[in-house]
Scaffold this motif. Sequence first.
Motif, PDB file in Angstrom:
ATOM      1  N   HIS B 258       0.735  -1.104  -0.060  1.00 31.16           N
ATOM      2  CA  HIS B 258       0.076  -0.102  -0.037  1.00 31.16           C
ATOM      3  C   HIS B 258       0.926   1.169   0.011  1.00 31.16           C
ATOM      4  O   HIS B 258       1.824   1.254   0.683  1.00 31.16           O
ATOM      5  CB  HIS B 258      -0.910   0.008   1.324  1.00 31.16           C
ATOM      6  CG  HIS B 258      -1.776   1.045   1.291  1.00 31.16           C
ATOM      7  ND1 HIS B 258      -1.376   2.360   1.827  1.00 31.16           N
ATOM      8  CD2 HIS B 258      -3.181   1.229   0.923  1.00 31.16           C
ATOM      9  CE1 HIS B 258      -2.569   3.228   1.431  1.00 31.16           C
ATOM     10  NE2 HIS B 258      -3.594   2.513   1.373  1.00 31.16           N
ATOM     11  N   PRO B 259       0.574   2.248  -0.882  1.00 38.25           N
ATOM     12  CA  PRO B 259       1.300   3.301  -0.801  1.00 38.25           C
ATOM     13  C   PRO B 259       1.879   4.118   0.330  1.00 38.25           C
ATOM     14  O   PRO B 259       3.018   4.437   0.678  1.00 38.25           O
ATOM     15  CB  PRO B 259       0.818   4.337  -2.012  1.00 38.25           C
ATOM     16  CG  PRO B 259      -0.496   3.785  -2.342  1.00 38.25           C
ATOM     17  CD  PRO B 259      -0.665   2.309  -1.784  1.00 38.25           C
ATOM     18  N   TYR B 260       0.832   4.141   1.169  1.00 41.60           N
ATOM     19  CA  TYR B 260       0.897   5.018   2.409  1.00 41.60           C
ATOM     20  C   TYR B 260       1.987   3.947   3.349  1.00 41.60           C
ATOM     21  O   TYR B 260       2.754   4.520   3.837  1.00 41.60           O
ATOM     22  CB  TYR B 260      -0.272   5.369   3.044  1.00 41.60           C
ATOM     23  CG  TYR B 260      -0.081   6.297   4.480  1.00 41.60           C
ATOM     24  CD1 TYR B 260       1.114   7.290   4.281  1.00 41.60           C
ATOM     25  CD2 TYR B 260      -0.785   6.020   5.352  1.00 41.60           C
ATOM     26  CE1 TYR B 260       1.085   8.033   5.533  1.00 41.60           C
ATOM     27  CE2 TYR B 260      -0.438   6.618   6.512  1.00 41.60           C
ATOM     28  CZ  TYR B 260       0.504   7.897   6.562  1.00 41.60           C
ATOM     29  OH  TYR B 260       0.603   8.463   7.597  1.00 41.60           O
ATOM     30  N   ARG B 504      -8.571  11.378   4.052  1.00 45.06           N
ATOM     31  CA  ARG B 504      -9.126  10.116   4.179  1.00 45.06           C
ATOM     32  C   ARG B 504      -8.566   9.220   3.015  1.00 45.06           C
ATOM     33  O   ARG B 504      -8.603   7.771   2.985  1.00 45.06           O
ATOM     34  CB  ARG B 504     -10.860   9.990   3.868  1.00 45.06           C
ATOM     35  CG  ARG B 504     -11.677  10.524   4.967  1.00 45.06           C
ATOM     36  CD  ARG B 504     -12.784  10.872   4.629  1.00 45.06           C
ATOM     37  NE  ARG B 504     -12.973  12.025   3.786  1.00 45.06           N
ATOM     38  CZ  ARG B 504     -14.061  12.620   3.499  1.00 45.06           C
ATOM     39  NH1 ARG B 504     -15.322  12.138   3.950  1.00 45.06           N
ATOM     40  NH2 ARG B 504     -14.150  13.441   2.578  1.00 45.06           N
ATOM     41  N   PHE B 507      -5.922   6.193   4.058  1.00 48.38           N
ATOM     42  CA  PHE B 507      -6.580   4.941   4.257  1.00 48.38           C
ATOM     43  C   PHE B 507      -7.573   4.721   3.077  1.00 48.38           C
ATOM     44  O   PHE B 507      -8.638   4.201   3.202  1.00 48.38           O
ATOM     45  CB  PHE B 507      -7.346   4.685   5.700  1.00 48.38           C
ATOM     46  CG  PHE B 507      -6.593   4.614   6.715  1.00 48.38           C
ATOM     47  CD1 PHE B 507      -6.307   3.524   7.351  1.00 48.38           C
ATOM     48  CD2 PHE B 507      -6.066   5.824   7.375  1.00 48.38           C
ATOM     49  CE1 PHE B 507      -5.566   3.492   8.640  1.00 48.38           C
ATOM     50  CE2 PHE B 507      -5.398   5.855   8.463  1.00 48.38           C
ATOM     51  CZ  PHE B 507      -5.104   4.434   9.278  1.00 48.38           C
ATOM     52  N   SER B 508      -7.019   4.749   1.994  1.00 45.11           N
ATOM     53  CA  SER B 508      -7.885   4.944   0.890  1.00 45.11           C
ATOM     54  C   SER B 508      -8.658   3.460   0.722  1.00 45.11           C
ATOM     55  O   SER B 508      -8.251   2.641   0.539  1.00 45.11           O
ATOM     56  CB  SER B 508      -7.066   5.020  -0.618  1.00 45.11           C
ATOM     57  OG  SER B 508      -7.991   4.997  -1.756  1.00 45.11           O
ATOM     58  N   PRO B 509     -10.170   3.704   0.332  1.00 46.39           N
ATOM     59  CA  PRO B 509     -10.971   2.451   0.138  1.00 46.39           C
ATOM     60  C   PRO B 509     -10.870   2.190  -1.271  1.00 46.39           C
ATOM     61  O   PRO B 509     -11.681   1.510  -1.897  1.00 46.39           O
ATOM     62  CB  PRO B 509     -12.447   3.146   0.853  1.00 46.39           C
ATOM     63  CG  PRO B 509     -12.314   4.656   0.576  1.00 46.39           C
ATOM     64  CD  PRO B 509     -10.924   4.835   0.693  1.00 46.39           C
ATOM     65  N   ASP B 510     -10.113   3.094  -2.105  1.00 48.44           N
ATOM     66  CA  ASP B 510     -10.300   2.944  -3.650  1.00 48.44           C
ATOM     67  C   ASP B 510      -9.254   2.381  -4.172  1.00 48.44           C
ATOM     68  O   ASP B 510      -7.991   2.729  -4.391  1.00 48.44           O
ATOM     69  CB  ASP B 510     -10.156   4.530  -3.950  1.00 48.44           C
ATOM     70  CG  ASP B 510     -10.509   4.740  -5.677  1.00 48.44           C
ATOM     71  OD1 ASP B 510     -10.414   3.585  -6.403  1.00 48.44           O
ATOM     72  OD2 ASP B 510     -10.454   5.604  -6.021  1.00 48.44           O
ATOM     73  N   LEU B 511      -9.522   0.838  -4.725  1.00 51.75           N
ATOM     74  CA  LEU B 511      -8.483  -0.016  -5.327  1.00 51.75           C
ATOM     75  C   LEU B 511      -7.770   0.543  -6.416  1.00 51.75           C
ATOM     76  O   LEU B 511      -6.654   0.618  -6.733  1.00 51.75           O
ATOM     77  CB  LEU B 511      -8.926  -1.167  -5.451  1.00 51.75           C
ATOM     78  CG  LEU B 511      -8.184  -2.317  -5.964  1.00 51.75           C
ATOM     79  CD1 LEU B 511      -6.977  -2.559  -5.087  1.00 51.75           C
ATOM     80  CD2 LEU B 511      -8.863  -3.587  -6.352  1.00 51.75           C
ATOM     81  N   ILE B 514      -5.401   3.128  -5.629  1.00 54.92           N
ATOM     82  CA  ILE B 514      -3.919   2.414  -4.884  1.00 54.92           C
ATOM     83  C   ILE B 514      -3.323   1.805  -6.188  1.00 54.92           C
ATOM     84  O   ILE B 514      -2.003   1.728  -6.163  1.00 54.92           O
ATOM     85  CB  ILE B 514      -4.488   1.563  -4.046  1.00 54.92           C
ATOM     86  CG1 ILE B 514      -5.228   1.938  -2.862  1.00 54.92           C
ATOM     87  CG2 ILE B 514      -3.132   0.473  -3.661  1.00 54.92           C
ATOM     88  CD1 ILE B 514      -5.850   1.015  -1.757  1.00 54.92           C
TER      89      ILE B 514
END
Lengths: 563, 520
Positions: B258-260, B504, B507-511, B514
């Motif tokens: 995950h990037p973050y 937000r 914690f991106s909920p966007d696949l 990502i």
Amino acid sequence: MPSVQFNLKDLEDLLGTKVPHDKDGLNKLVAYVKADVESLEEENGQSTVSIEVKDSNHPDIWCVEGVARALRGYLKLKQPKPAIVQGPSGFSITIDKRLRSVRPYIACAIVRDVKPSEEALKSWISLQEKMDQTYGRKRRKASIGLYQADLIKPPIRYTVSSPDDTSFIPLGSDTSMTLRQMVESHPKGIEYGQTISKHDNWPLLIDKNDKILSLPPIINSTDLGKVTTETKNILIEVTGTSLETVQDTLKIVVTTLSERGGKIYSCTQKYPYAPTKTTTPDLKEQSFQVSLDHANKLLGTNLTSKQAIDLLKRAGYSTGKVIGDKITIGVPPYRIDIMHQVDVIEDIGIAMDINTLHPQWPGIFTVGALTPLTAKLDNIAELMVGLGYQEIMTYSLSSPETMAKKMNMPEDEQIELQNPSMTTYTILRSWLLPSLMEFLSNNTHVEYPQRIFEVGQCFARGPSTPTRVKDIPKLSAVTVHATAGFTEIRQALDSLLRSIGIEYSVRPSTHPSFLEGRTGQIVTKNQNIGTIGELNPRIIKAWGLSLPVGAFELDLSLVLNLN
Amino acid sequence: MSELGENEARILKALQESNGKATPSILAQKTGLADAAVARTILNLSSRGLIKELVEKRTEIQPTKEGEQYVTKGLPERQVAKTIAQSGGHLNPKEAVERSGLSLDYVPIVTGWLTRKKWGRLEKRDSQTELIVEKEPDKDSDEELLALIDHKTLTQEELPNELIVSAIRLIRRNILESRAKNDRRVEITDTGLEAASKIPTFSVVTAVGTTTATATVKVGEVSNLTGDMIASGEWERMQLRTYNVSSNVPNTWPGRLHPYAKFLRSAKQQLIGLGFQEVTGPLVEYAFINCDCLYMPQDHPAREVHDLFYLKDPNKGDLSIWNGTVDRVEETHENGDKTGSKGWRYAYSRQEAARLIMRSHGTALSVRAMLSKNVKIPGKYFAVARCYRPDPLDKTHLMEFNQVEGIIIDPNLNLRNLLGVLEMFAKEIAGADKVRFKPDYFPFTEPSVELQAYKQGYGWVEFGGSGIFRPEVTIPLGIKAQVLAWGLGIDRLYMMNKRISDIRQLFSPDLEWIRQQKID
């Protein structure tokens, strides 16, 4: 953090000099009082500035008068003589013994010859509110009241009344109300009523002629407790549950008023219990010792005592004898934040301007490292990436809906927050798979196959854990696409566990979230370390998905043999 | 052979009904499946040998911008021929072109084509060259083609031969343009046919207007290079089908960090490089460790419900393991104990100390480090800490966030060292151009310093808070040294680097987002 608004012209009048009118310049200036400029607005040639003071333990600078007083020192401007008590006001306050268990302490003073400007009134009311809120702990520990002294006949009685026996017209109302009505329906009563409502008798301030001053700490009477620009002489009263806080609060209010030319006169309180008799305010300086050695050691400086004394004066302290490396200083009465000599030493640093100190990287040689746990968890993430799974990050707070209901799991054993901030985040998550499902449900429009994983903290009750809750690192992985199934996810699990040297077997079992006949427990050394299988189509549908889902979840604390 | 999925069955059936061959778009039409689904199913089927994919090259032709005008008005030579025929059969070329509403640039072009097409001829009359067009000529094949194309697109290969010649000519004249196209067609194999025949019939959308596909596979050509062919050398005698290597292929998404999370890991590595040792600790923490040990008084407004998440049940932890420390912390809060401080002067409550909360700041881990039996002096410790705060989730607030915190312990540290540490972080970790310092306030440090970093394009940004732990913090914890403490706003730093404005997104909920993040 308290926010202080004022007019720049007002600050300039108080300082006796011009200040910058641009945001950068102002920011530099208010850095001395640990503040940031929040906003700067100009209207009709008047600049109004709002600053945020970071120091939540320094109420004397929560108003423009205090800011000006502090800045005068740092800017090396001429300081007026320190505020002193001119003499007794002739006002005394007698205290009813029944207050001992209700709101035992009171401290009063009178400030004469004020005639406040609009600006001054605004500033005082705002200081009063901020002190009531924070330093006074929402008026429980201390609350402030201001009155027109000329309308009040001493002696004042600080007494109690039953909530229904007394009524008066409170500020902000046209009609007379009983004390109970005020607590139940007046905005201030609704806000602060809980400080007294549990008692049978409530505090009351009355003068010699039975005129009511206020219902402390809720609301003043509109007759006596309304201070305007016409008010020349002001009575200040502070009541509360901590004698020290009550008296300190009074010191700050009177010294603030005196910055506008007011003259301070003392009042006497007579108690039927300790402290028996007090005369307030006490504006004597506190004597304090500062070690020059310690100051130089803490700041990394080589100040001489002469330089230090000069800086201490700029920071608003008076200075006395120097014996050895010990400098005796006088702490002004409003500096109620000074607890330790480090507080004074910091002020020396600020007076120097910390940007003039030369930064020096501490040459301490140490060997850095991750904790073994972090290193192991990172390795697992790396392996999952190698298996083609995308790492995701989700919240560890969740809801029973997500953790249990949508997963067909029982709702017991949840660890709940007492004060959740959102209805969708009320519990500590117990497992990861629901977080992954929630993620997938947000991404049904995104190209498949979707293979995701997370290594994340989950929680479980731990009666033998000192904090009663165990943090459990878990790994969950999910594959979703048209032909996803048991074999694929089992291959991933197999490959992962083989890579970290774990021998395991999968024992057929049932699980409320998984498809019967296609799920099993992951077992190593007779210990259940996780679950694997194809998700039950009902669960898949509950999350708004329409493709087969293969998943596993591992308790990494068991896998990595941490317990 | 494993069973066919529903999509696979549909595609096979549709292929069977289209005489074994079809384009993916026709299959999509027939089956009602989405294009992406068809593409995926084709890949699956062909990997199982049930179908073959054929690529057919064709050339699409369509009018250019210039050509569009001629579709409406006729070719320039037609326009001029018409003008001349209607003006008595002969005109000066310039005049003819002008009267036709064309620019004089057309004179040589039009004269050339009129004579080449034998629609007219040049003649000298009265010492003047004139264009002669006796009557309006018949439509020629160029015009036929233009009429056929109208404003649409045609496939060159589908044209009759005589029009192909026109097409080539008009392409050269920049009236038409051509584009090479690869048509993927799918052909059912024998095994596929067999499998299809076993599929029970189900309703399939009826095909509309299919065209017959022509196979481009040459006799004796093979598409798959097998291990056997290589081993036997047989491949040299075979004609391997050539691939269109420039055509697009279906997407495939690699597994990635995950990037973050990756960013947080790299921050850890940087700190390790500076000699810091990682500290971890529980997310559910005692108020004692999170607040009391940091000299935050128990009735302080910062400890109310809007600043800390409290646990409902269990709500208290077992403080007995910290007994000696609790005694010293209690005394320090009440009267300063042996710290040289006046203390906060209130009645300390062990009940309050035992309350369980969600860790609200990384400094709790610095306390854990100092409380550890293994703490070293000198020592450097850090933590990347998940922290919690009861904020509603919005563009600028997260209930869960990350802080990077650290401490340096040594008897001889001072404020200048603290500034040195901050300067190093701002320059090394944030890539800041300049730094400046501002007095700050924390209940647990004195002096306290805010770090502001200047970065080209961003201006001055508040980057972190720091200070030297108060004696009221260190002495009760048994630390006989100075402790520099710092915390960096790692979330903000990441947002600045990635130009993210909505927190937000961390914690991106966007696949999709990502997947599309570039690896720096």
